[in-house]
Design a protein around this motif. Structure first.
Motif, PDB file in Angstrom:
ATOM      1  N   ASP A  77     -47.374  51.835  23.153  1.00  0.00           N
ATOM      2  CA  ASP A  77     -47.709  53.174  22.678  1.00  0.00           C
ATOM      3  C   ASP A  77     -46.646  54.154  23.170  1.00  0.00           C
ATOM      4  OD1 ASP A  77     -49.563  54.172  21.018  1.00  0.00           O
ATOM      5  OD2 ASP A  77     -51.166  54.299  22.497  1.00  0.00           O
ATOM      6  N   LEU A  78     -45.441  54.073  22.597  1.00  0.00           N
ATOM      7  CA  LEU A  78     -44.313  54.858  23.102  1.00  0.00           C
ATOM      8  C   LEU A  78     -44.203  56.259  22.523  1.00  0.00           C
ATOM      9  CD1 LEU A  78     -41.263  52.443  23.452  1.00  0.00           C
ATOM     10  CD2 LEU A  78     -42.661  53.447  25.218  1.00  0.00           C
ATOM     11  N   THR A  79     -44.932  56.555  21.462  1.00  0.00           N
ATOM     12  CA  THR A  79     -44.804  57.884  20.872  1.00  0.00           C
ATOM     13  C   THR A  79     -46.125  58.627  20.854  1.00  0.00           C
ATOM     14  OG1 THR A  79     -45.102  57.000  18.636  1.00  0.00           O
ATOM     15  CG2 THR A  79     -42.838  57.254  19.402  1.00  0.00           C
ATOM     16  N   VAL A  80     -46.011  59.929  20.913  1.00  0.00           N
ATOM     17  CA  VAL A  80     -47.159  60.830  20.777  1.00  0.00           C
ATOM     18  C   VAL A  80     -46.763  61.926  19.792  1.00  0.00           C
ATOM     19  CG1 VAL A  80     -48.108  60.375  23.073  1.00  0.00           C
ATOM     20  CG2 VAL A  80     -46.451  62.205  22.784  1.00  0.00           C
ATOM     21  N   ASP A  81     -47.746  62.546  19.195  1.00  0.00           N
ATOM     22  CA  ASP A  81     -47.462  63.648  18.288  1.00  0.00           C
ATOM     23  C   ASP A  81     -47.109  64.890  19.086  1.00  0.00           C
ATOM     24  OD1 ASP A  81     -47.897  62.266  15.893  1.00  0.00           O
ATOM     25  OD2 ASP A  81     -50.066  62.532  16.071  1.00  0.00           O
ATOM     26  N   GLY A  82     -45.963  65.474  18.766  1.00  0.00           N
ATOM     27  CA  GLY A  82     -45.518  66.699  19.415  1.00  0.00           C
ATOM     28  C   GLY A  82     -45.582  67.868  18.454  1.00  0.00           C
ATOM     29  N   GLU A  83     -45.191  69.030  18.912  1.00  0.00           N
ATOM     30  CA  GLU A  83     -45.239  70.235  18.096  1.00  0.00           C
ATOM     31  C   GLU A  83     -44.385  70.113  16.828  1.00  0.00           C
ATOM     32  OE1 GLU A  83     -44.379  75.041  18.550  1.00  0.00           O
ATOM     33  OE2 GLU A  83     -44.149  73.725  20.297  1.00  0.00           O
ATOM     34  N   TYR A  84     -43.245  69.410  16.940  1.00  0.00           N
ATOM     35  CA  TYR A  84     -42.321  69.305  15.808  1.00  0.00           C
ATOM     36  C   TYR A  84     -42.188  67.889  15.264  1.00  0.00           C
ATOM     37  CZ  TYR A  84     -41.070  73.858  17.633  1.00  0.00           C
ATOM     38  OH  TYR A  84     -41.119  75.149  18.086  1.00  0.00           O
ATOM     39  N   THR A 138     -42.697  62.362  19.549  1.00  0.00           N
ATOM     40  CA  THR A 138     -41.799  62.303  20.703  1.00  0.00           C
ATOM     41  C   THR A 138     -42.230  61.147  21.588  1.00  0.00           C
ATOM     42  OG1 THR A 138     -43.146  63.873  21.972  1.00  0.00           O
ATOM     43  CG2 THR A 138     -41.318  64.795  20.692  1.00  0.00           C
ATOM     44  N   ILE A 139     -41.400  60.792  22.527  1.00  0.00           N
ATOM     45  CA  ILE A 139     -41.705  59.670  23.416  1.00  0.00           C
ATOM     46  C   ILE A 139     -42.858  60.032  24.354  1.00  0.00           C
ATOM     47  CG2 ILE A 139     -40.044  60.199  25.233  1.00  0.00           C
ATOM     48  CD1 ILE A 139     -39.396  57.068  25.047  1.00  0.00           C
ATOM     49  N   ASN A 140     -43.688  59.053  24.643  1.00  0.00           N
ATOM     50  CA  ASN A 140     -44.864  59.230  25.487  1.00  0.00           C
ATOM     51  C   ASN A 140     -44.431  59.394  26.945  1.00  0.00           C
ATOM     52  OD1 ASN A 140     -47.295  59.069  26.836  1.00  0.00           O
ATOM     53  ND2 ASN A 140     -47.944  57.162  25.881  1.00  0.00           N
ATOM     54  N   LEU A 141     -44.686  60.551  27.513  1.00  0.00           N
ATOM     55  CA  LEU A 141     -44.306  60.836  28.890  1.00  0.00           C
ATOM     56  C   LEU A 141     -45.520  61.124  29.767  1.00  0.00           C
ATOM     57  CD1 LEU A 141     -41.236  63.148  28.162  1.00  0.00           C
ATOM     58  CD2 LEU A 141     -41.237  60.684  28.630  1.00  0.00           C
ATOM     59  N   ALA A 195     -33.341  66.339  21.086  1.00  0.00           N
ATOM     60  CA  ALA A 195     -33.232  67.798  20.910  1.00  0.00           C
ATOM     61  C   ALA A 195     -34.418  68.548  21.501  1.00  0.00           C
ATOM     62  CB  ALA A 195     -33.099  68.136  19.427  1.00  0.00           C
ATOM     63  N   VAL A 196     -35.608  68.022  21.355  1.00  0.00           N
ATOM     64  CA  VAL A 196     -36.793  68.777  21.788  1.00  0.00           C
ATOM     65  C   VAL A 196     -37.377  68.311  23.121  1.00  0.00           C
ATOM     66  CG1 VAL A 196     -37.425  69.349  19.404  1.00  0.00           C
ATOM     67  CG2 VAL A 196     -38.467  67.355  20.499  1.00  0.00           C
ATOM     68  N   ASN A 197     -36.866  67.187  23.671  1.00  0.00           N
ATOM     69  CA  ASN A 197     -37.587  66.582  24.775  1.00  0.00           C
ATOM     70  C   ASN A 197     -36.705  66.031  25.902  1.00  0.00           C
ATOM     71  OD1 ASN A 197     -40.238  66.120  25.550  1.00  0.00           O
ATOM     72  ND2 ASN A 197     -40.306  64.067  24.696  1.00  0.00           N
ATOM     73  N   ILE A 198     -35.389  66.212  25.839  1.00  0.00           N
ATOM     74  CA  ILE A 198     -34.516  65.523  26.790  1.00  0.00           C
ATOM     75  C   ILE A 198     -34.787  65.925  28.242  1.00  0.00           C
ATOM     76  CG2 ILE A 198     -32.551  67.112  26.606  1.00  0.00           C
ATOM     77  CD1 ILE A 198     -32.467  63.251  27.095  1.00  0.00           C
ATOM     78  N   ASP A 199     -35.090  67.174  28.520  1.00  0.00           N
ATOM     79  CA  ASP A 199     -35.346  67.578  29.909  1.00  0.00           C
ATOM     80  C   ASP A 199     -36.568  66.858  30.475  1.00  0.00           C
ATOM     81  OD1 ASP A 199     -33.145  69.297  30.023  1.00  0.00           O
ATOM     82  OD2 ASP A 199     -34.295  70.951  29.168  1.00  0.00           O
ATOM     83  N   ALA A 200     -37.619  66.774  29.689  1.00  0.00           N
ATOM     84  CA  ALA A 200     -38.829  66.080  30.133  1.00  0.00           C
ATOM     85  C   ALA A 200     -38.568  64.575  30.271  1.00  0.00           C
ATOM     86  CB  ALA A 200     -39.972  66.333  29.151  1.00  0.00           C
ATOM     87  N   ILE A 201     -37.768  64.012  29.393  1.00  0.00           N
ATOM     88  CA  ILE A 201     -37.433  62.591  29.465  1.00  0.00           C
ATOM     89  C   ILE A 201     -36.663  62.299  30.751  1.00  0.00           C
ATOM     90  CG2 ILE A 201     -35.999  60.765  28.428  1.00  0.00           C
ATOM     91  CD1 ILE A 201     -36.800  62.034  25.668  1.00  0.00           C
ATOM     92  N   LYS A 210     -37.886  59.844  33.644  1.00  0.00           N
ATOM     93  CA  LYS A 210     -37.004  58.733  34.021  1.00  0.00           C
ATOM     94  C   LYS A 210     -36.778  58.715  35.531  1.00  0.00           C
ATOM     95  CE  LYS A 210     -32.323  57.075  32.835  1.00  0.00           C
ATOM     96  NZ  LYS A 210     -31.899  56.714  34.151  1.00  0.00           N
ATOM     97  N   ALA A 211     -36.490  59.867  36.121  1.00  0.00           N
ATOM     98  CA  ALA A 211     -36.265  59.951  37.573  1.00  0.00           C
ATOM     99  C   ALA A 211     -37.533  59.583  38.348  1.00  0.00           C
ATOM    100  CB  ALA A 211     -35.790  61.357  37.944  1.00  0.00           C
ATOM    101  N   ASP A 212     -38.672  60.098  37.911  1.00  0.00           N
ATOM    102  CA  ASP A 212     -39.939  59.767  38.574  1.00  0.00           C
ATOM    103  C   ASP A 212     -40.272  58.278  38.422  1.00  0.00           C
ATOM    104  OD1 ASP A 212     -40.280  62.393  39.357  1.00  0.00           O
ATOM    105  OD2 ASP A 212     -41.709  62.881  37.769  1.00  0.00           O
ATOM    106  N   PHE A 213     -40.023  57.742  37.258  1.00  0.00           N
ATOM    107  CA  PHE A 213     -40.283  56.336  36.982  1.00  0.00           C
ATOM    108  C   PHE A 213     -39.437  55.450  37.904  1.00  0.00           C
ATOM    109  CE2 PHE A 213     -39.829  52.845  33.534  1.00  0.00           C
ATOM    110  CZ  PHE A 213     -40.923  52.155  34.012  1.00  0.00           C
ATOM    111  N   GLU A 214     -38.155  55.760  38.040  1.00  0.00           N
ATOM    112  CA  GLU A 214     -37.273  54.973  38.899  1.00  0.00           C
ATOM    113  C   GLU A 214     -37.706  55.063  40.371  1.00  0.00           C
ATOM    114  OE1 GLU A 214     -33.307  56.218  37.871  1.00  0.00           O
ATOM    115  OE2 GLU A 214     -33.295  54.958  36.064  1.00  0.00           O
ATOM    116  N   LYS A 215     -38.172  56.237  40.799  1.00  0.00           N
ATOM    117  CA  LYS A 215     -38.682  56.385  42.171  1.00  0.00           C
ATOM    118  C   LYS A 215     -39.928  55.527  42.385  1.00  0.00           C
ATOM    119  CE  LYS A 215     -37.079  61.065  42.977  1.00  0.00           C
ATOM    120  NZ  LYS A 215     -37.455  62.473  43.029  1.00  0.00           N
ATOM    121  N   ARG A 216     -40.819  55.549  41.418  1.00  0.00           N
ATOM    122  CA  ARG A 216     -42.043  54.732  41.519  1.00  0.00           C
ATOM    123  C   ARG A 216     -41.708  53.248  41.554  1.00  0.00           C
ATOM    124  NH1 ARG A 216     -46.839  56.591  38.428  1.00  0.00           N
ATOM    125  NH2 ARG A 216     -47.615  54.517  38.892  1.00  0.00           N
TER     126      ARG A 216
END
Length: 130
Positions: free
Chosen positions: A27-34, A37-40, A110-116, A120-126
């Motif tokens: 389940d890698l995607t979720v509905d976003g405003e536009y 987007t990837i499920n975060l 374009a719409v999600n790179i900062d959150a990604i 990614k950083a949190d995932f690697e720490k975990r």
């Protein structure tokens, strides 16, 4: 999410062993405003960590020199030239270090790179604490 393949390859000199595990229907995607987007979400990260932890425990007796996970999404998104993009997440563990890579559409970038990047950083720490 279901396992597709679990294969181990050993180098011809026997010094390197690479275990590769492919998962599909994540389940890698979720509905976003536009659009999609990837499920975060935190629970998705929990699920990924549990899968990786479980896969590690299955190989304790014959530990490879590296393990790679390929997690493919169940859906596709479209990019600007209307090509279908199947999001995926790749994880590599080698010498107790984890590297992750996310393959996403240009829209998601374009719409999600900062959150990604934060995910990614949190995932690697975990993963480092497994």
């Amino acid at each position: 999410m279901k396992i597709l393949f679990d294969e181990t390859y050993t180098s011809t000199d026997g010094k390197r062993s690479s275990r590769n595990i492919w998962y599909g229907d994540a389940d890698l995607t979720v509905d976003g405003e536009y659009g999609k987007t990837i499920n975060l979400k935190e629970d998705f990260m929990d699920d990924l960590c549990e899968i990786i932890k479980k896969d590690f425990s299955k190989n304790a007796a014959n530990e490879p020199t590296e393990t790679n996970w390929y997690i493919y999404g169940s859906g596709v998104t479209q990019d600007a030239i209307e090509a279908n993009v199947r999001p995926s997440i790749m994880v590599r563990e080698k010498s107790d270090e984890f590297i992750t890579n996310f393959n996403i559409s240009d829209h998601d970038f374009a719409v999600n790179i900062d959150a990604i990047l934060l995910f990614k950083a949190d995932f690697e720490k975990r993963l480092a604490s497994l």
